[in-house]
Design a protein around this motif. Structure first.
Motif, short mmCIF file in Angstrom:
data_model
loop_
_atom_site.label_atom_id
_atom_site.label_comp_id
_atom_site.label_asym_id
_atom_site.label_seq_id
_atom_site.Cartn_x
_atom_site.Cartn_y
_atom_site.Cartn_z
N GLU A 190 0.82 -1.21 0.00
CA GLU A 190 0.00 0.00 0.00
C GLU A 190 0.86 1.26 0.00
OE1 GLU A 190 -3.70 1.97 2.55
OE2 GLU A 190 -2.75 0.08 3.19
N ALA A 191 1.97 1.24 0.75
CA ALA A 191 2.84 2.41 0.78
C ALA A 191 3.50 2.64 -0.58
CB ALA A 191 3.91 2.21 1.87
N GLN A 192 3.93 1.56 -1.22
CA GLN A 192 4.53 1.69 -2.55
C GLN A 192 3.52 2.22 -3.56
OE1 GLN A 192 5.97 -2.22 -3.38
NE2 GLN A 192 7.82 -2.02 -2.11
N ARG A 193 2.30 1.76 -3.46
CA ARG A 193 1.26 2.21 -4.39
C ARG A 193 0.99 3.70 -4.21
NH1 ARG A 193 -2.92 -0.57 -2.57
NH2 ARG A 193 -2.12 -2.44 -3.59
N HIS A 194 0.83 4.13 -2.97
CA HIS A 194 0.57 5.54 -2.72
C HIS A 194 1.74 6.42 -3.16
CE1 HIS A 194 -3.26 4.99 -0.89
NE2 HIS A 194 -2.82 4.34 0.17
N ALA A 195 2.94 5.97 -2.93
CA ALA A 195 4.11 6.75 -3.33
C ALA A 195 4.19 6.87 -4.86
CB ALA A 195 5.38 6.12 -2.78
N ARG A 196 3.98 5.75 -5.54
CA ARG A 196 4.05 5.80 -7.00
C ARG A 196 2.94 6.67 -7.58
NH1 ARG A 196 1.33 2.82 -10.36
NH2 ARG A 196 0.78 1.31 -8.72
N GLU A 197 1.74 6.56 -7.05
CA GLU A 197 0.64 7.39 -7.54
C GLU A 197 0.90 8.87 -7.28
OE1 GLU A 197 -2.84 5.97 -5.67
OE2 GLU A 197 -2.95 4.10 -6.83
N GLN A 198 1.46 9.16 -6.11
CA GLN A 198 1.73 10.56 -5.79
C GLN A 198 2.79 11.15 -6.72
OE1 GLN A 198 0.01 12.28 -3.67
NE2 GLN A 198 1.18 14.19 -3.90
N VAL A 199 3.80 10.37 -7.02
CA VAL A 199 4.85 10.85 -7.94
C VAL A 199 4.28 11.07 -9.33
CG1 VAL A 199 7.01 10.20 -9.07
CG2 VAL A 199 6.74 9.84 -6.62
N GLN A 200 3.49 10.12 -9.82
CA GLN A 200 2.90 10.28 -11.15
C GLN A 200 1.95 11.47 -11.21
OE1 GLN A 200 1.01 6.54 -12.00
NE2 GLN A 200 2.95 5.42 -12.26
N TYR A 201 1.18 11.64 -10.16
CA TYR A 201 0.23 12.75 -10.15
C TYR A 201 0.94 14.10 -10.10
CZ TYR A 201 -3.58 15.74 -8.53
OH TYR A 201 -4.48 16.75 -8.41
N GLU A 202 1.97 14.20 -9.25
CA GLU A 202 2.69 15.46 -9.17
C GLU A 202 3.43 15.78 -10.46
OE1 GLU A 202 5.23 15.14 -5.83
OE2 GLU A 202 3.62 15.34 -4.32
N ALA A 203 3.98 14.75 -11.12
CA ALA A 203 4.66 14.99 -12.40
C ALA A 203 3.67 15.47 -13.46
CB ALA A 203 5.36 13.72 -12.86
N GLY A 244 -9.60 16.06 -6.10
CA GLY A 244 -8.67 15.12 -5.52
C GLY A 244 -8.29 14.01 -6.49
N HIS A 245 -7.07 13.53 -6.39
CA HIS A 245 -6.58 12.51 -7.31
C HIS A 245 -7.00 11.13 -6.84
CE1 HIS A 245 -4.08 10.20 -9.99
NE2 HIS A 245 -3.38 9.72 -8.96
N ARG A 246 -7.49 10.34 -7.74
CA ARG A 246 -7.84 8.95 -7.44
C ARG A 246 -7.72 8.15 -8.73
NH1 ARG A 246 -10.14 6.25 -3.43
NH2 ARG A 246 -10.61 8.19 -2.34
N ARG A 247 -7.18 6.95 -8.57
CA ARG A 247 -7.01 6.10 -9.75
C ARG A 247 -8.37 5.65 -10.27
NH1 ARG A 247 -2.11 1.86 -9.19
NH2 ARG A 247 -3.08 1.35 -11.18
N ASP A 248 -8.45 5.55 -11.61
CA ASP A 248 -9.69 5.14 -12.25
C ASP A 248 -9.59 3.74 -12.85
OD1 ASP A 248 -7.84 5.79 -14.14
OD2 ASP A 248 -9.16 7.07 -15.35
N ASP A 249 -8.69 2.91 -12.31
CA ASP A 249 -8.55 1.55 -12.81
C ASP A 249 -9.03 0.57 -11.74
OD1 ASP A 249 -6.59 2.06 -11.03
OD2 ASP A 249 -4.90 1.41 -12.27
N LEU A 250 -8.65 -0.69 -11.89
CA LEU A 250 -9.10 -1.72 -10.96
C LEU A 250 -8.53 -1.50 -9.56
CD1 LEU A 250 -10.59 -4.39 -10.55
CD2 LEU A 250 -8.52 -5.59 -11.30
N VAL A 251 -7.30 -1.07 -9.46
CA VAL A 251 -6.68 -0.84 -8.15
C VAL A 251 -7.40 0.29 -7.42
CG1 VAL A 251 -4.54 -0.25 -6.98
CG2 VAL A 251 -4.48 -1.69 -9.00
N GLY A 252 -7.72 1.37 -8.16
CA GLY A 252 -8.44 2.48 -7.54
C GLY A 252 -9.82 2.07 -7.06
N MET A 253 -10.51 1.22 -7.81
CA MET A 253 -11.83 0.76 -7.39
C MET A 253 -11.75 -0.08 -6.12
SD MET A 253 -14.59 -1.53 -9.50
CE MET A 253 -13.56 -2.98 -9.33
#
Length: 373
Positions: free
Chosen positions: A136-149, A185-194
């Motif tokens: 979960e920590a890796q997922r949040h970190a990766r999503e945050q980096v992608q979103y900020e970029a 707010g940022h939220r994934r729209d794929d299977l992981v986000g659901m």
């Protein structure tokens, strides 16, 4: 009776008719100036059989269905359908089969599927692998980096465009502030986000749910206010007018917050009560309604509505109940929850039509008449 001259009578009659014709008046000759009368054309005899088409003549002239109407319109040429993939001059034996035509038709589809299916399978496999192996920590970190970029690249493009148009640093900072408010707010729209969303909704407590809804409501209000500020600024609103409008909106928000807090306190008090508390509230409602009905009889409203019968009493009670609900915050404030002498007197006065109508509909007007009022 037959005589020897009977056989010659026919010949004698024919001779007499011929002499009469010969001795008749002769026609006068036509004047020289008159044109000669042309002889009448001879009428051909009727054919004994319908006409037949002549044999085909050698030449480019087409043969029509009726050979005596060659000067009429020529019918269009007959189009002979040609099978798929065959030329006009091909023979019937050289036409391709149905299997080869179907194979030629589905060949592009097969190429497209061969190119897209591995790509889609790789994407699905990558997402499933991330869902199963990533923490979960890796997922949040990766999503945050992608979103900020992504946000940084989009903001850099906009800053360059506005800077080329002549935007000042102060205007850029204000625009960044508005964009931060308007950005959802940022939220994934794929299977992981659901899956993450379902886990958050299932595991949250009622207090967390209420806090989340309040935060969403406040964020939506801020976005609406920012959009309204931009729209009114484009229409020519001055800073003083915007400040005055913001003050009015802030006061309205404070009143709404106080009303919402009061409703929450009432709801919390109701949920904590037991059966004895409900019985006490019912007795209080009966006492206040009886006081309102007595006031209605004393003012003459019950005596005025009694001749109409129960139907008039129900109409009177329904009209008074609508006014009573509107006064008590659409029924959110119960009758037994009113406290203080002033609010109680106002409640009794407003519920006089309701209590009087109920008294007439239930036939209690005679009981009220027996009281020494």
């Amino acid at each position: 009776m037959t005589t020897p001259h009977n056989g010659d009578w026919d010949d004698d009659l024919a001779d007499i008719l011929q002499r009469l014709v010969t001795l008749g008046p002769t026609p006068e000759p036509a004047p020289a100036s008159a044109p000669p009368v042309p002889p009448q054309p001879a009428v051909p005899p009727m054919p004994s059989a319908p006409p037949q088409a002549p044999p085909a003549a050698a030449g480019p002239e087409p043969v029509v269905a009726e050979w005596w109407r060659k000067d009429g319109p020529t019918p269009p040429p007959v189009h002979t359908p040609v099978p798929l993939g065959a030329a006009q001059g091909d023979q019937a034996g050289a036409r391709p089969s149905f299997e080869s035509a179907a194979q030629a038709f589905w060949a592009p589809v097969g190429r497209i599927l061969a190119d897209q299916v591995p790509h889609i399978a790789s994407q699905v496999g990558q997402q499933v692998g991330q869902l199963l192996t990533e923490t979960e920590a890796q997922r949040h970190a990766r999503e945050q980096v992608q979103y900020e970029a992504l946000i940084a690249s989009q903001r850099a493009v906009r800053d360059a465009q506005f800077a080329a148009a002549g935007e000042t640093p102060e205007q850029r900072d204000e625009r960044h502030r508005v964009e931060d408010v308007l950005t959802p707010g940022h939220r994934r729209d794929d299977l992981v986000g659901m899956v993450d969303l379902l886990a958050d909704r299932i595991g949250e407590t009622p207090e967390e749910r209420a806090a989340r809804r309040e935060a969403e409501r406040e964020l939506a209000r801020q976005r609406a206010r920012a959009e309204e500020d931009a729209l009114r600024a484009a229409q020519g609103e001055s800073p003083e007018q915007r400040t005055r409008r913001h003050r009015v909106q802030r006061l309205a928000d404070q009143r709404e917050a106080r009303t919402r807090a009061r409703r929450q306190r009432r709801h919390a008090a109701r949920t904590k009560g037991d059966s004895s508390d409900r019985a006490r509230r019912f007795r209080r409602w009966c006492v206040l309604t009886a006081i309102s009905a007595t006031s209605g009889y004393w003012t003459g409203l019950v005596s005025l509505a009694a001749p109409g019968g129960p139907f008039v009493g129900l109409l009177l009670a329904a009209g008074g109940w609508a006014v009573d609900l509107h006064t008590r915050d659409r029924g959110r404030l119960r009758v037994s929850e009113v406290r203080g002498p002033g609010p109680l007197l106002l409640l009794i006065a407003l519920r006089v039509p309701v209590a009087s109508g109920l008294a007439v509909a239930l036939g209690l007007d005679h009981a009220l008449a027996a009281l020494p009022l």
